[in-house]
Write a protein that holds these residues in place. Structure first.
Motif, PDB file in Angstrom:
ATOM      1  N   VAL A 246       0.882  -1.142  -0.096  1.00  0.00           N
ATOM      2  CA  VAL A 246      -0.119   0.061   0.072  1.00  0.00           C
ATOM      3  C   VAL A 246       0.840   1.424   0.018  1.00  0.00           C
ATOM      4  O   VAL A 246       0.663   2.326  -0.869  1.00  0.00           O
ATOM      5  CB  VAL A 246      -1.004   0.101   1.132  1.00  0.00           C
ATOM      6  CG1 VAL A 246      -1.748   1.169   1.271  1.00  0.00           C
ATOM      7  CG2 VAL A 246      -1.887  -1.100   1.101  1.00  0.00           C
ATOM      8  N   TYR A 247       1.755   1.327   0.692  1.00  0.00           N
ATOM      9  CA  TYR A 247       2.639   2.610   0.955  1.00  0.00           C
ATOM     10  C   TYR A 247       3.961   2.579   0.288  1.00  0.00           C
ATOM     11  O   TYR A 247       4.729   3.505   0.095  1.00  0.00           O
ATOM     12  CB  TYR A 247       2.897   2.703   2.654  1.00  0.00           C
ATOM     13  CG  TYR A 247       1.371   3.192   3.238  1.00  0.00           C
ATOM     14  CD1 TYR A 247       1.135   4.364   3.103  1.00  0.00           C
ATOM     15  CD2 TYR A 247       0.926   2.115   3.924  1.00  0.00           C
ATOM     16  CE1 TYR A 247      -0.046   4.671   3.889  1.00  0.00           C
ATOM     17  CE2 TYR A 247      -0.419   2.262   4.564  1.00  0.00           C
ATOM     18  CZ  TYR A 247      -0.873   3.691   4.615  1.00  0.00           C
ATOM     19  OH  TYR A 247      -2.018   4.072   5.293  1.00  0.00           O
ATOM     20  N   GLY A 248       4.616   1.323   0.115  1.00  0.00           N
ATOM     21  CA  GLY A 248       5.689   1.431  -0.516  1.00  0.00           C
ATOM     22  C   GLY A 248       6.906   1.479   0.222  1.00  0.00           C
ATOM     23  O   GLY A 248       8.011   1.959  -0.005  1.00  0.00           O
ATOM     24  N   VAL A 249       6.655   1.139   1.633  1.00  0.00           N
ATOM     25  CA  VAL A 249       7.842   1.418   2.534  1.00  0.00           C
ATOM     26  C   VAL A 249       8.126  -0.073   3.133  1.00  0.00           C
ATOM     27  O   VAL A 249       6.926  -0.961   3.194  1.00  0.00           O
ATOM     28  CB  VAL A 249       7.467   2.113   3.663  1.00  0.00           C
ATOM     29  CG1 VAL A 249       7.491   3.711   3.006  1.00  0.00           C
ATOM     30  CG2 VAL A 249       6.271   1.894   4.479  1.00  0.00           C
ATOM     31  N   GLU A 250       9.151  -0.226   3.842  1.00  0.00           N
ATOM     32  CA  GLU A 250       9.270  -1.489   4.622  1.00  0.00           C
ATOM     33  C   GLU A 250       9.069  -1.225   5.961  1.00  0.00           C
ATOM     34  O   GLU A 250       9.276  -0.354   6.434  1.00  0.00           O
ATOM     35  CB  GLU A 250      10.824  -1.977   4.483  1.00  0.00           C
ATOM     36  CG  GLU A 250      11.142  -2.367   3.260  1.00  0.00           C
ATOM     37  CD  GLU A 250      12.847  -2.753   2.966  1.00  0.00           C
ATOM     38  OE1 GLU A 250      13.693  -2.502   4.171  1.00  0.00           O
ATOM     39  OE2 GLU A 250      13.206  -3.212   2.073  1.00  0.00           O
ATOM     40  N   SER A 265       7.117   0.087  12.817  1.00  0.00           N
ATOM     41  CA  SER A 265       7.836   0.765  12.575  1.00  0.00           C
ATOM     42  C   SER A 265       8.383   0.845  10.739  1.00  0.00           C
ATOM     43  O   SER A 265       7.994  -0.538  10.418  1.00  0.00           O
ATOM     44  CB  SER A 265       9.264   0.737  13.490  1.00  0.00           C
ATOM     45  OG  SER A 265       9.000  -0.506  13.911  1.00  0.00           O
ATOM     46  N   PHE A 266       8.753   1.903  10.343  1.00  0.00           N
ATOM     47  CA  PHE A 266       9.127   1.870   9.100  1.00  0.00           C
ATOM     48  C   PHE A 266      10.284   2.266   8.625  1.00  0.00           C
ATOM     49  O   PHE A 266      11.100   3.020   9.390  1.00  0.00           O
ATOM     50  CB  PHE A 266       8.001   2.849   8.435  1.00  0.00           C
ATOM     51  CG  PHE A 266       6.866   2.985   8.972  1.00  0.00           C
ATOM     52  CD1 PHE A 266       5.707   2.480   8.475  1.00  0.00           C
ATOM     53  CD2 PHE A 266       6.663   3.930  10.129  1.00  0.00           C
ATOM     54  CE1 PHE A 266       4.511   2.562   9.091  1.00  0.00           C
ATOM     55  CE2 PHE A 266       5.225   4.006  10.556  1.00  0.00           C
ATOM     56  CZ  PHE A 266       4.356   3.437  10.064  1.00  0.00           C
ATOM     57  N   ARG A 267      10.718   1.911   7.262  1.00  0.00           N
ATOM     58  CA  ARG A 267      11.785   2.680   6.762  1.00  0.00           C
ATOM     59  C   ARG A 267      11.607   2.644   5.310  1.00  0.00           C
ATOM     60  O   ARG A 267      10.878   1.593   4.677  1.00  0.00           O
ATOM     61  CB  ARG A 267      13.360   2.061   7.145  1.00  0.00           C
ATOM     62  CG  ARG A 267      13.221   0.628   6.510  1.00  0.00           C
ATOM     63  CD  ARG A 267      14.450  -0.107   6.955  1.00  0.00           C
ATOM     64  NE  ARG A 267      14.774  -1.310   6.171  1.00  0.00           N
ATOM     65  CZ  ARG A 267      15.466  -2.439   6.785  1.00  0.00           C
ATOM     66  NH1 ARG A 267      15.991  -2.345   7.878  1.00  0.00           N
ATOM     67  NH2 ARG A 267      15.603  -3.639   6.207  1.00  0.00           N
ATOM     68  N   LEU A 268      12.441   3.354   4.381  1.00  0.00           N
ATOM     69  CA  LEU A 268      12.335   3.507   3.046  1.00  0.00           C
ATOM     70  C   LEU A 268      13.129   2.205   2.616  1.00  0.00           C
ATOM     71  O   LEU A 268      14.053   1.825   3.228  1.00  0.00           O
ATOM     72  CB  LEU A 268      12.692   4.471   2.406  1.00  0.00           C
ATOM     73  CG  LEU A 268      12.089   5.743   2.395  1.00  0.00           C
ATOM     74  CD1 LEU A 268      12.923   7.069   1.949  1.00  0.00           C
ATOM     75  CD2 LEU A 268      10.708   5.668   1.571  1.00  0.00           C
ATOM     76  N   PRO A 269      12.685   1.615   1.273  1.00  0.00           N
ATOM     77  CA  PRO A 269      13.410   0.276   0.982  1.00  0.00           C
ATOM     78  C   PRO A 269      14.492   0.602   0.774  1.00  0.00           C
ATOM     79  O   PRO A 269      15.048   1.848   0.196  1.00  0.00           O
ATOM     80  CB  PRO A 269      12.515   0.158  -0.053  1.00  0.00           C
ATOM     81  CG  PRO A 269      11.402   0.916  -0.413  1.00  0.00           C
ATOM     82  CD  PRO A 269      11.421   1.878   0.724  1.00  0.00           C
ATOM     83  N   VAL A 270      15.646  -0.227   0.767  1.00  0.00           N
ATOM     84  CA  VAL A 270      17.109   0.040   0.791  1.00  0.00           C
ATOM     85  C   VAL A 270      17.298  -0.296  -0.638  1.00  0.00           C
ATOM     86  O   VAL A 270      16.872  -1.127  -1.337  1.00  0.00           O
ATOM     87  CB  VAL A 270      17.888  -0.662   1.688  1.00  0.00           C
ATOM     88  CG1 VAL A 270      19.350  -0.574   1.474  1.00  0.00           C
ATOM     89  CG2 VAL A 270      17.475  -0.767   3.126  1.00  0.00           C
ATOM     90  N   ALA A 271      17.982   0.767  -1.522  1.00  0.00           N
ATOM     91  CA  ALA A 271      18.193   0.600  -2.895  1.00  0.00           C
ATOM     92  C   ALA A 271      19.373  -0.633  -2.872  1.00  0.00           C
ATOM     93  O   ALA A 271      20.422  -0.592  -2.261  1.00  0.00           O
ATOM     94  CB  ALA A 271      18.813   1.758  -3.322  1.00  0.00           C
TER      95      ALA A 271
END
Lengths: 272, 346
Positions: A246-250, A265-271
């Motif tokens: 849904v949000y595109g975050v991990e 808890s969230f974080r942006l996907p690691v490239a």
């Protein structure tokens, strides 16, 4: 639990079938089919522009779907007289703006409107209801202040107080805690939750904060791009996989021993 | 609290209005005492001749010249006050009035058009032409403004005001053209545009009184809905207020009220703007009290202004000019005071 088809489904508040809606040829909602039941606090979640507020407006009867059908308590929503609907449904809008300097009490009293005849003065019981709503939302001290002089958070509590004075069967919240600090957010949600548990006031809430949603809602509906991605009991649908889709975050979802709720808890996907 | 506010302001205002009417009727070239005014009025109402002991000329002046003019001033002022309150409540804008929506300009255009047509020899039944055209101009302008604003299906206040300003600008230019065409007889238009109650007759009262009563009653009937509309379209709709119908009905009613007033008096500015504004400041924004109070205050204000120009000032200044000259600076003071008080909204 399967019901025999002939028996009316009394728990069903709304049923949406193939609902499409858009503003000025821009589609917002695509083919939404949903059932909203009583007996649980329902949260509607999704990223910005996913159509959450539009769903809420459709439920409140503020818009009509361009195609598809919406029924409320087994009857087409458009067939309900507006005044009758206003006795059952109260909406707390996201930003509550008041054009003139009405006092806080006057604004909360407006919640009595659907229950009063045109020239009837509110009864003693009605006014008590207003006092209770002011007290419950902690704005008694502001009762005689003009709403135009209040802060965003205070205005939001006035909007909730007015909705409570409306004595609705269902409360529709549109990000009602977005302008509130964490203390006031928790207090307000606890108040609403208590009304739900003790007085069976049903709640459908559009929410932004996943952790608040996890502690407040029994049932979650996730929207993205105007479609329902998934829905179900909070314990089952609030998962890293859903949040990723849904949000595109991990995300990491844990059962907190401190709050007795799921916490995220969230974080942006690691490239890679 | 609301009832108390209504009585606190309404009783003195109504008393002042009655006293004002009587006092104003005594003033003028011929002096008449207040009891005589009531005696003349009583005799007139019963279709009798002038009462004994009163100069028949004075009786005729009071009954057929002063009273219709005085009552016209009260009714026109009241109509403008109520319609101003309604326009401001609908458009959620304390600066809205019949000018903002172009309605007064529309009425002025209608009147100017028929005056010019008459100059060019158009024959129309006498007595009805200018008011009827003023009315038509106002109604036509509202239709044009609604049509322009209707692209946005909720008739939002921003689109209504924008549409009003556009239509008003076009009509002002058209009035300029008409004045140019009227050439040497431009005075006829100018006189009408500046407003005057000098020609008011009992026929006008028969037209204005029911309109004022009916219009005010309709506005009061919807006053609770108007209050709720101040809290935004979504909130109002969810409280069972049909906002589009409400806007439509009340815009139509307020336009008709303005148009009727203007058709009798010509253009009288600032009453519709100042009266509701001032009252909101004094007795609060609740339309249930504001609307009836706006009628009395508007009536009183225009009565004072008209009495000033009729009986006190050495020359008769056009009433529209007087209200603007008195009202404009007063409005500036009020505006600055509100700013100092730190109020951003009204």
């Amino acid at each position: 639990m399967a019901r025999p088809l002939s028996e009316p489904d009394t728990d069903l508040l709304w049923s949406l079938t193939g609902v499409c809606f858009g503003y000025h040829q821009t589609p917002v909602l695509r083919d939404i089919t949903l059932g909203l039941r009583s007996g649980r606090c329902t949260g509607i979640l999704g990223p910005n522009g996913s159509g959450k507020t539009t769903v809420l407006d459709l439920l409140a009867g503020l818009h009509r779907p361009q195609s598809g059908a919406i029924e409320f308590q087994g009857r087409p929503l458009a067939a309900w007289p507006k005044k009758h609907l206003a006795r059952l449904l109260a909406l707390v809008p996201q930003d509550f703006m008041v054009g003139f300097g009405f006092s806080v009490r006057e604004v909360v009293e407006m919640g009595l409107h659907p229950h009063l005849h045109r020239f009837a003065a509110p009864s003693r019981a009605d006014l008590q209801l207003v006092d209770q709503a002011l007290a419950a939302t902690g704005i008694e001290a502001l009762a005689d202040r003009p709403v135009t002089r209040l802060s965003g958070g205070e205005k939001q509590r006035v909007a909730v107080a007015r909705a409570l004075a409306q004595r609705p069967a269902v409360l529709l919240l549109d990000e009602a805690t977005s302008n509130l600090d964490i203390h006031h957010s928790l207090e307000l949600l606890q108040l609403i939750r208590r009304r739900f548990e003790q007085q069976a006031m049903q709640v459908v809430a559009v929410m932004h904060d996943l952790n608040l949603a996890a502690s407040f809602c029994d049932h979650l509906i996730f929207l993205k791009g105007g479609q329902v991605i998934c829905q179900g009991p909070t314990d089952q649908v609030l998962t890293p996989a859903t949040i990723q889709t849904v949000y595109g975050v991990e995300a990491e979802v844990t059962a907190s021993a401190f709050t007795h709720c799921r916490q995220v808890s969230f974080r942006l996907p690691v490239a890679h | 609290m609301r009832r108390r506010a209504l009585f606190v302001w309404m009783l003195p205002l109504a008393a002042a209005l009655v006293f004002g009417v009587a006092l104003s009727a005594t003033l003028g070239f011929l002096e008449v005492s207040i009891p005589d005014v009531f005696a003349i009025l009583f005799a007139k109402a019963h279709g009798q001749g002038p009462p004994a002991g009163i100069d028949p000329v004075a009786a005729a002046v009071v009954a057929d010249v002063r009273l219709p003019r005085i009552l016209a001033a009260v009714l026109v002022g009241g109509l403008l006050g109520v319609s101003g309150a309604v326009f401001q409540a609908i458009l959620l804008n304390p600066l809205a009035d019949s000018y903002t929506l172009g309605i007064s300009t529309g009425a002025a255009f209608g009147a100017s058009l028929v005056i010019v047509l008459q100059i060019f020899g158009l024959a129309l039944p006498p007595g009805v032409t200018v008011p009827v055209f003023a009315f038509g101009g106002a109604a036509g302008t509202l239709a044009a403004v609604l049509f322009l604003a209707a692209g946005d299906r909720r008739l939002s206040s921003t689109s209504l005001i924008l549409a009003g300003v556009i239509v008003s600008a076009i009509l002002s230019a058209a009035i300029g053209l008409l004045k140019f065409l009227a050439d040497e007889q431009v005075g006829l238009i100018v006189f009408w545009l500046m407003g005057s109650l000098a020609g008011a007759s009992w026929m006008n009262i028969l037209l204005l009184a029911p309109a004022a009563l009916l219009g005010t009653l309709i506005a009061v009937y919807y006053s609770r809905d108007l209050n709720i509309m101040a809290t935004g379209d979504r909130a109002a709709t969810s409280l069972g207020v049909d906002i589009v119908r409400l806007r439509f009905v009340l815009l139509a009613v307020a336009t008709l009220m303005t148009a009727l007033a203007v058709s009798v008096s010509g253009i009288v500015g600032f009453v519709g703007l100042i009266v509701p504004h001032l009252l909101r400041h004094l007795s609060g924004p609740d339309n249930r009290t504001l609307i009836p109070l706006a009628f009395c205050t508007g009536g009183l204000l225009l009565l004072v202004a008209d009495t000033l120009t009729r009986a006190v000032l050495p020359v008769e200044v056009p009433i529209g000019v007087l209200t603007a000259l008195l009202g404009g600076p007063f409005f500036c003071v009020l505006f600055k005071k509100r700013q100092r008080d730190g109020a951003t909204a009204f």
